[in-house]
Write a protein that holds these residues in place. Structure first.
Motif, short mmCIF file in Angstrom:
data_model
loop_
_atom_site.label_atom_id
_atom_site.label_comp_id
_atom_site.label_asym_id
_atom_site.label_seq_id
_atom_site.Cartn_x
_atom_site.Cartn_y
_atom_site.Cartn_z
N GLU A 231 12.80 -8.08 -11.34
CA GLU A 231 14.23 -8.36 -11.44
C GLU A 231 14.95 -7.89 -10.18
O GLU A 231 14.35 -7.29 -9.31
N ASN A 232 16.21 -8.16 -10.16
CA ASN A 232 17.08 -7.65 -9.10
C ASN A 232 16.70 -8.14 -7.72
O ASN A 232 16.92 -7.45 -6.74
N LEU A 233 16.06 -9.25 -7.66
CA LEU A 233 15.77 -9.78 -6.35
C LEU A 233 16.78 -10.88 -6.08
O LEU A 233 17.13 -11.65 -6.96
N TYR A 234 17.20 -10.91 -4.86
CA TYR A 234 18.15 -11.96 -4.53
C TYR A 234 17.67 -12.72 -3.31
O TYR A 234 17.55 -13.93 -3.32
N SER A 235 17.37 -11.97 -2.29
CA SER A 235 17.04 -12.62 -1.04
C SER A 235 15.60 -12.32 -0.64
O SER A 235 15.11 -11.20 -0.83
N ILE A 236 14.94 -13.31 -0.14
CA ILE A 236 13.57 -13.09 0.32
C ILE A 236 13.58 -12.13 1.50
O ILE A 236 12.78 -11.20 1.58
N LYS A 237 14.51 -12.36 2.37
CA LYS A 237 14.56 -11.56 3.58
C LYS A 237 14.87 -10.11 3.28
O LYS A 237 14.25 -9.21 3.81
N GLN A 238 15.84 -9.89 2.39
CA GLN A 238 16.29 -8.52 2.21
C GLN A 238 15.61 -7.81 1.06
O GLN A 238 15.67 -6.59 0.98
N ASP A 239 15.03 -8.53 0.15
CA ASP A 239 14.42 -7.87 -1.00
C ASP A 239 12.91 -8.05 -1.04
O ASP A 239 12.17 -7.09 -1.09
N VAL A 240 12.48 -9.29 -1.02
CA VAL A 240 11.06 -9.55 -1.25
C VAL A 240 10.21 -9.05 -0.09
O VAL A 240 9.24 -8.31 -0.29
N LEU A 241 10.59 -9.43 1.10
CA LEU A 241 9.77 -9.02 2.24
C LEU A 241 9.73 -7.51 2.41
O LEU A 241 8.64 -6.93 2.51
N PRO A 242 10.88 -6.83 2.39
CA PRO A 242 10.80 -5.37 2.49
C PRO A 242 9.96 -4.74 1.39
O PRO A 242 9.22 -3.80 1.62
N TYR A 243 10.07 -5.30 0.21
CA TYR A 243 9.28 -4.74 -0.89
C TYR A 243 7.79 -4.88 -0.61
O TYR A 243 7.02 -3.92 -0.75
N LEU A 244 7.38 -6.04 -0.20
CA LEU A 244 5.95 -6.25 0.06
C LEU A 244 5.48 -5.37 1.21
O LEU A 244 4.39 -4.81 1.17
N VAL A 245 6.30 -5.26 2.21
CA VAL A 245 5.91 -4.45 3.35
C VAL A 245 5.79 -2.99 2.95
O VAL A 245 4.87 -2.29 3.33
N ARG A 246 6.73 -2.57 2.14
CA ARG A 246 6.75 -1.18 1.75
C ARG A 246 5.53 -0.80 0.92
O ARG A 246 5.03 0.30 0.99
N THR A 247 5.09 -1.70 0.13
CA THR A 247 4.02 -1.36 -0.79
C THR A 247 2.66 -1.82 -0.29
O THR A 247 1.72 -1.88 -1.06
N GLN A 248 2.55 -2.10 0.98
CA GLN A 248 1.30 -2.72 1.40
C GLN A 248 0.09 -1.80 1.31
O GLN A 248 -1.04 -2.28 1.21
N LEU A 249 0.29 -0.50 1.36
CA LEU A 249 -0.87 0.37 1.27
C LEU A 249 -1.22 0.74 -0.17
O LEU A 249 -2.22 1.37 -0.42
N ARG A 250 -0.38 0.43 -1.07
CA ARG A 250 -0.74 0.65 -2.47
C ARG A 250 -0.13 -0.48 -3.28
O ARG A 250 0.85 -0.33 -3.98
N SER A 251 -0.76 -1.56 -3.10
CA SER A 251 -0.22 -2.78 -3.63
C SER A 251 -0.17 -2.73 -5.13
O SER A 251 -1.17 -2.54 -5.80
N GLU A 252 1.01 -2.88 -5.65
CA GLU A 252 1.11 -2.97 -7.11
C GLU A 252 0.80 -4.38 -7.57
O GLU A 252 0.35 -4.59 -8.68
N ILE A 253 1.05 -5.26 -6.70
CA ILE A 253 0.75 -6.65 -7.02
C ILE A 253 -0.74 -6.82 -7.26
O ILE A 253 -1.16 -7.41 -8.24
N SER A 254 -1.49 -6.24 -6.37
CA SER A 254 -2.92 -6.41 -6.47
C SER A 254 -3.41 -5.90 -7.80
O SER A 254 -4.17 -6.56 -8.50
N ALA A 255 -2.95 -4.71 -8.16
CA ALA A 255 -3.44 -4.10 -9.37
C ALA A 255 -3.17 -5.01 -10.56
O ALA A 255 -4.02 -5.24 -11.39
N LYS A 256 -1.96 -5.51 -10.56
CA LYS A 256 -1.60 -6.37 -11.66
C LYS A 256 -2.40 -7.65 -11.64
O LYS A 256 -2.90 -8.12 -12.63
N LYS A 257 -2.45 -8.15 -10.44
CA LYS A 257 -3.01 -9.47 -10.28
C LYS A 257 -4.47 -9.51 -10.66
O LYS A 257 -4.97 -10.49 -11.15
#
Lengths: 477, 749
Positions: A231-257
């Protein structure tokens, strides 16, 4: 038809942006705004076509805009591209736009391109980089224009008063292939916080504040869909990309996925077992790490070490997952701009006439201009260098056109001077007018002896005889 | 030498340089820390042998090789010893490559003090090299010196060029190799200006914060953790002035460099010079002592290697196959096994069937039969009797190990310690003849002070019987568990407890190789706080999985935490004030004090009212002596007593409701004993006109929608409320309507 690369492209064409008022209106959505007499949207589309990326979804905000874009597309790209138009309600942000098309996304990787991108950077190269790294996300960055370019002007006067505003802050690894840190847009005003771990992992991180996010992203579909669930995502540039970059060493996506991958591999996808691993965003960490260790030259061992220590310690927690965030840096000679403000509109048009004329696809004549054969020029009328004059336009006597774009079927009287301006289609300019540094939207009537300097005139406006305007936006009430 | 001349002449092209100043160096022969305790109690660190040559010789040899003409040797602790050594060595002679002047100060406690002292001497005329006497290097200075001078010409605010070295890529080796702390620097890629420096890298902080102005001024910068600070600097004379102006600067890096970078008041600039191929390292702790010794034996520091650099007056060691250095007059029994990378000093005798590997053995040592020595540093005149086993230890001059003694890894035996027969010295012990100074002295900056006080009389310590020593000294240094080494009759020495680092960190700085588990632990720790942080606020993903942008989330959480903390803190403060009020402070003063508290904590009036009420109730609990029967009475008394105060703070309906809610909360959580008498107290509050009927009714209607569990007290007060609303029938239809509304909503639910 099957594109050579399993890439789907989402072009975010926007709707009727406020930033571009008075140039865009209900009659003229941003996507169809003429840039060097071609609709804006044609630039990214041509670019994509050149890279053989033909599976395109165009997302348009608003019903009317969508209808117009669709009808234009059906004429212009009918047999060339596999284009679909999806409309979204206004103001849902880029993430909202992607959510709207999520059901249509089927290929392994998704390329998201902003519809206002005017560039000659090959999206194919970005896609290839993305594939080569097996990245979760690859973003295109280009050197920010030096003198108050497109992006900085959008941030408004507030920033300009302060220190030179920086568009983005990005952290790169020494090889400049990986995106380690990103802060974008408005947040740059603050002190920046950088995770130590990621610096530690690469040993050396280059922090740049002079790169601009060009709004072209390649995503793994699984990653993208996963992030969209949040939730709470609005912009790819300001939300999605920073989020992915921030979590790249402990990917939560991966775990879920991985869980979902397990499910899916148990179920439906049994017929393509080998593909499944590749498609899956969550490369099990050891594979990914080994991969990283080959490519992160500086600190290969540290990545392995994470893995080793994890295995050795046999802790119950999930093995650490990583995902890769890559960056594609455009070269200095390549052109890249986003048309997201009136200022940028002017700049880009000018660039199309000058340094970036190659993008337009026109052949410039010996006088360094493009004058359509159907243009009628009166006596002693000169079209100087860096001009584009489109078909059916009639110029009276003693006119002078310099560094300007004039659209189709304009009627221009005698002794009119047009310098450094953009004149769109079906415009009437009567005798003895002077137009400097202005943008005149379609169907405007400029009566005789009017003088415009640095103005933006909205569609259908009538400028009365003899009036003078300076640095004003003019719109029909 | 020729190289250096070239550099010089190039520099002197500049007209300003025509009055050529000789290249000067300030050599600090004191490191102002305690890491080499207890050895440094008796001998200054710079004179400790590193592969049988005092450390300072390496430093001086390097200074000579880079063309330094004047060296100012600053000595502090054990100044006499340093001066004596220099006087007797060839450095003090006229044929040395430079003139050496010793500057002695007995009052300096830190590098900052030392530089201030040197400033006072007025001897520095131009750029100088600042180095400590424990630095080993073989790098060339020409390029950096030239670059420094060029920068100075362009920008007079350049004050320092720091040498940095690319360290091992893996953070783990990087930190464990020399036992260094991680350093994070931000460097401008173009100019190499140092923009940010952080040492003692605090692992608890997960993020590094760069000031926005850094990026506003620099389009790009490199953030690096892969650099080691060489602790060699080229300084401008201004450095001394800056130290003088900022008399609180003590540490060269922590205060000076950080001060210049972060305060930014002075506009002074520090640049870095990265060296790549040459060797530079500083003996900072036992761990680096071990590593650097090995590097020297393996000739990384060439030409500063044992067979080249030797100033002693005995036979020099020669390099043989497998990295074995041996003086010609070493007496080895034929059955001795010497492993690779070992150095054995002149005059040493090793008995039958002993084995030595990866070790350095000093001069005139006597080693018996069947001794095994692995990874040890044995200094001069050490006697090791038969059957001893030593591994990864440092054994200082004159130590005597009796038959069958065993040193476990990490042991430090200071000068003249004796270990009795068949005694095992446990791992990481430090043993000295001198007792450990008491703890308060061991502040890092105070080494000098207690090195002096530490050297106390007890040359005859060995002659006192163990029990006596224990009695005399242990009692005087009572806080330390300085126990005499139990070891039969012949053991002499105190075992020191590790003071500064604590036992957990001991392994990091010890000579002993780091155990594998520790490495893993260390590594896990390094990345585990990250792991734990993955749920933390900074990741931007909260537990609910929602995404908050990083900056936003930090701000939010910070303020939130602060806020919560503040309210509870405020309540506590109010309570304390209230207690004082009970002690007889005038009511107006209490009001004033609570009001000012309210403002300083920035809490609302309602919260303040709640806090005051809470204090009243708490005082009642104390008064009741926790007997239940008295509680109601005590409460009534307390309310009666504080009526004025309460009515002062409880002025409107909202505050009254807050009070009721607060009371309810207290009854449920903190002061459960009030739960049974809730309604009675409420009644009392009403009677005493602290709370009006409006508030009570409002409270009731507010509670109407609440969970069943929340309505315990409403139910309890039902009777009271009934009577109450009956009595106040006349208060108006509005109240009734509200009640009715509440009731219907209840029904609807």
């Amino acid at each position: 038809m099957d594109p050579p690369m399993d890439f789907q492209v989402v072009v975010l064409a926007g709707g009727t942006s406020d930033k571009l008022s008075p140039l865009v209106s209900k009659e003229l959505p941003k996507a169809l705004l003429p840039v060097a007499n071609k609709p804006l949207l044609s630039y990214p589309l041509e670019l994509l076509e050149a890279s053989n990326l033909k599976n395109i979804i165009v997302v348009v905000e608003g019903d009317e805009a969508a209808t117009q874009v669709e009808s234009w597309l059906s004429v212009a790209y009918m047999d060339r591209l596999n284009v679909e138009v999806v409309k979204t309600p206004g103001d849902v942000g880029t993430v909202g736009a992607i959510r709207a098309v999520a059901p249509f996304l089927i290929s392994t990787d998704i390329l998201i391109v902003s519809g206002d991108l005017v560039s000659d950077i090959s999206p194919g190269a970005i896609a290839a980089t993305h594939r080569r790294h097996g990245a979760a996300v690859t973003a295109l960055f280009c050197p920010a224009p030096v003198s108050g370019g497109a992006d900085s002007s959008t941030s408004g006067g507030k920033d300009k008063a302060k220190k030179p505003s920086r568009c983005n802050i990005v952290g790169l690894d020494p090889t400049r292939q990986f995106l380690l840190h990103v802060v974008s847009g408005a947040k740059v005003e603050k002190d920046i916080h950088i995770q130590k771990r990621i610096v530690r992992a690469v040993g050396q991180m280059e922090i740049r504040s002079d790169f601009m996010d060009a709004h072209v992203y390649a995503f793994k579909r699984t990653v993208l869909l996963d992030v969209l669930e949040k939730e709470n995502l609005y912009s790819i540039k300001q939300d999605v990309l920073p989020y992915l970059v921030r979590t790249q060493l402990r990917s939560e996506i991966s775990a879920k996925k991985e869980n979902s991958a397990d499910e899916s591999s148990n179920g439906a996808t049994k017929e393509l077992p080998s593909e499944d691993i590749n498609i899956n965003s969550a490369v099990p960490s050891n594979q990914n790490l080994r991969w990283l260790s080959q490519h992160r030259e500086i600190a290969p061992s540290s990545y392995q070490e994470i893995h080793i220590s994890d295995c050795d310690m046999n802790k119950s927690r999930l093995a650490k997952k990583t995902h890769k965030c890559c960056i594609y840096l455009s070269g200095k000679t390549q052109y890249c701009a986003r048309l997201n403000s009136v200022q940028a509109f002017g700049d880009i048009n000018r660039d199309m006439l000058g340094e970036a004329s190659r993008i337009t696809g026109y052949t410039f004549s010996a006088q360094n201009n493009v004058v359509h054969p159907t243009v009628v020029q009166g006596a002693k009328t000169t079209a100087g260098g860096q001009c584009i004059i489109a078909e059916g336009t009639i110029l009276g006597d003693k006119c002078s056109v310099k560094r300007s774009v004039i659209g189709r079927h304009c009627r221009i009287g005698s002794n009119v001077k047009i310098v450094n301006s953009i004149v769109m289609n079906h415009i009437t300019i009567e005798d003895n007018c002077t137009i400097q540094g202005s943008v005149i939207s379609s169907n405007v009537q400029i009566q005789e002896r009017a003088s415009l300097k640095d103005c933006q005139v909205g569609a259908g406006y009538v400028i009365t005889a003899g009036s003078e305007y300076k640095s004003e936006p003019l719109t029909k009430r | 030498m020729a190289q250096k001349k070239g550099g010089k002449s190039a520099a002197s092209d500049d007209p300003e340089e025509l009055a050529r100043t000789p290249l000067q160096a300030v050599l600090l022969a004191d490191t102002f820390n305690l890491k080499f305790r207890p050895i440094t109690l008796e001998r200054p660190k710079v004179l400790l042998p590193l592969v049988n040559t005092p450390m300072i010789d390496y430093t001086l040899a390097w200074l000579e090789s880079v063309g330094v003409e004047e060296v100012f040797l600053f000595c502090c602790a054990h100044a006499e010893q340093v001066k004596e050594y220099i006087g007797n060595s060839h450095w003090g002679q006229s044929h040395a490559g430079f003139s050496i002047t010793t500057i002695e100060s007995n009052f300096s406690m830190s590098a900052g003090d030392a530089l201030r002292f040197i400033e006072g001497k007025n001897v520095i005329r131009g750029d100088f090299i600042l180095i400590t006497g424990d630095t080993i290097s073989n790098m060339s200075l020409t390029e950096a010196l030239q670059a420094h001078k060029d920068r100075r010409k362009k920008d007079p605010d350049t004050v320092m060029t720091m040498f940095v070295k690319r360290s091992k890529p893996m953070p783990l080796t990087h930190q464990t190799r020399l036992g260094n702390d991680e350093i994070m620097m931000a460097i401008d890629p173009e100019t190499k200006q140092l923009l940010y420096y952080e040492d003692r890298f605090d692992c608890s902080k997960r993020a590094v914060t760069l000031d926005k102005s850094l990026l506003a001024d620099n389009a790009s910068l490199y953030l690096r953790t892969d650099l080691e600070d060489c602790c060699i600097d080229i300084c401008s004379p201004e450095v001394l002035t800056i130290f003088l102006d900022n008399f609180d600067y003590q540490h060269l890096r922590r205060h000076f460099v950080k001060g210049l970078l972060h305060d930014d008041i002075m506009g002074k600039k520090i640049y870095t010079h990265e060296i790549d191929s040459s060797y530079t390292a500083r003996v900072d702790n036992y761990r680096s002592y071990d590593t650097i010794s090995k590097d020297i034996i393996q000739r990384w520091s060439f030409p500063l290697v044992p067979d080249v650099l030797y100033a002693g007056n005995r036979a020099q060691m020669r390099l043989q196959r497998e990295g074995i250095y041996k003086a010609p007059d070493v007496t080895l029994s034929p059955s001795v096994r010497i492993g690779a990378f070992t150095a054995i000093g002149s005059g040493t005798i090793i008995g039958e069937n002993s084995s030595v590997s990866n070790s350095v053995i000093g001069e005139l040592c006597t080693i018996g039969r069947n001794v095994s020595i692995d990874g040890c540093y044995i200094w001069d005149s050490v006697t090791i009797e038969d059957g001893c086993r030593l591994s990864h230890s440092i054994v200082c001059d004159g130590v005597h190990l009796h038959t069958g003694a065993t040193l476990e890894p990490g042991v430090i035996l200071s000068f003249k310690v004796e270990v009795g027969q068949n005694i095992t010295v446990p791992a990481y012990s430090k043993v000295s003849l001198l007792p450990q100074p008491s703890k308060q002295d061991s502040d890092e900056e105070l080494e000098y002070a207690d090195t002096n006080s530490g050297i106390i009389d007890s040359p005859s310590i060995a002659s006192i019987s163990p029990a006596n020593i224990e009695h005399d000294h242990v009692s005087s240094f009572d806080t330390e568990q300085s126990v005499l080494l139990e070891g039969g009759l012949s053991g002499v020495g105190y075992i020191w407890t590790s003071c500064e680092t604590g036992n957990e960190e001991e392994w990091r700085y010890s000579v002993a190789p780091i155990p594998v588990e520790k490495l893993k632990e260390f590594y896990a720790k390094m990345f585990d706080e990250d792991e734990s942080s993955s749920d933390g606020e900074q990741t931007g993903i909260t537990h609910s999985g929602e995404l908050i942008s990083e900056s936003k989330s930090t701000d939010f959480d910070d303020s939130d935490g602060e806020y919560k903390g503040d309210v509870s803190k405020f309540e506590k403060e109010v309570e304390e004030t209230f207690e004082r009020a009970l002690g007889g402070v005038a009511e107006e003063n209490v009001q004033l004090e609570i009001n000012s508290l309210r403002m300083s904590f920035n809490v609302t009036h309602a919260e303040c009212a709640g806090a005051v009420f809470q204090s009243v109730i708490k005082s009642a609990i104390i008064a009741s002596n926790s007997s239940k029967s008295n509680l109601l009475k005590a409460t009534i008394d307390a309310i009666e007593r504080s009526k004025g105060l309460l009515s002062y703070f409880i002025t409107n309906v909202d505050e009254e409701i807050e009070v009721i809610l607060k009371f309810e909360e207290m009854c449920m959580e903190i002061t459960r004993e009030f739960a049974p008498i809730f309604s009675s107290v409420l009644h009392q509050l009403y009677d005493k006109e602290v709370i009006t009927e409006d508030a009570i009714l409002k409270w009731e209607s507010e509670k109407a929608d609440a969970d069943e569990s929340d309505k315990v007290f409403v139910k309890q007060s039902e009777a009271f409320l009934k009577v109450f609303s009956h009595l106040n029938f006349s208060t108006g239809v509005s109240v009734l309507q509200r009640l009715y509304g509440a009731m219907t909503s209840l029904k609807l639910l």
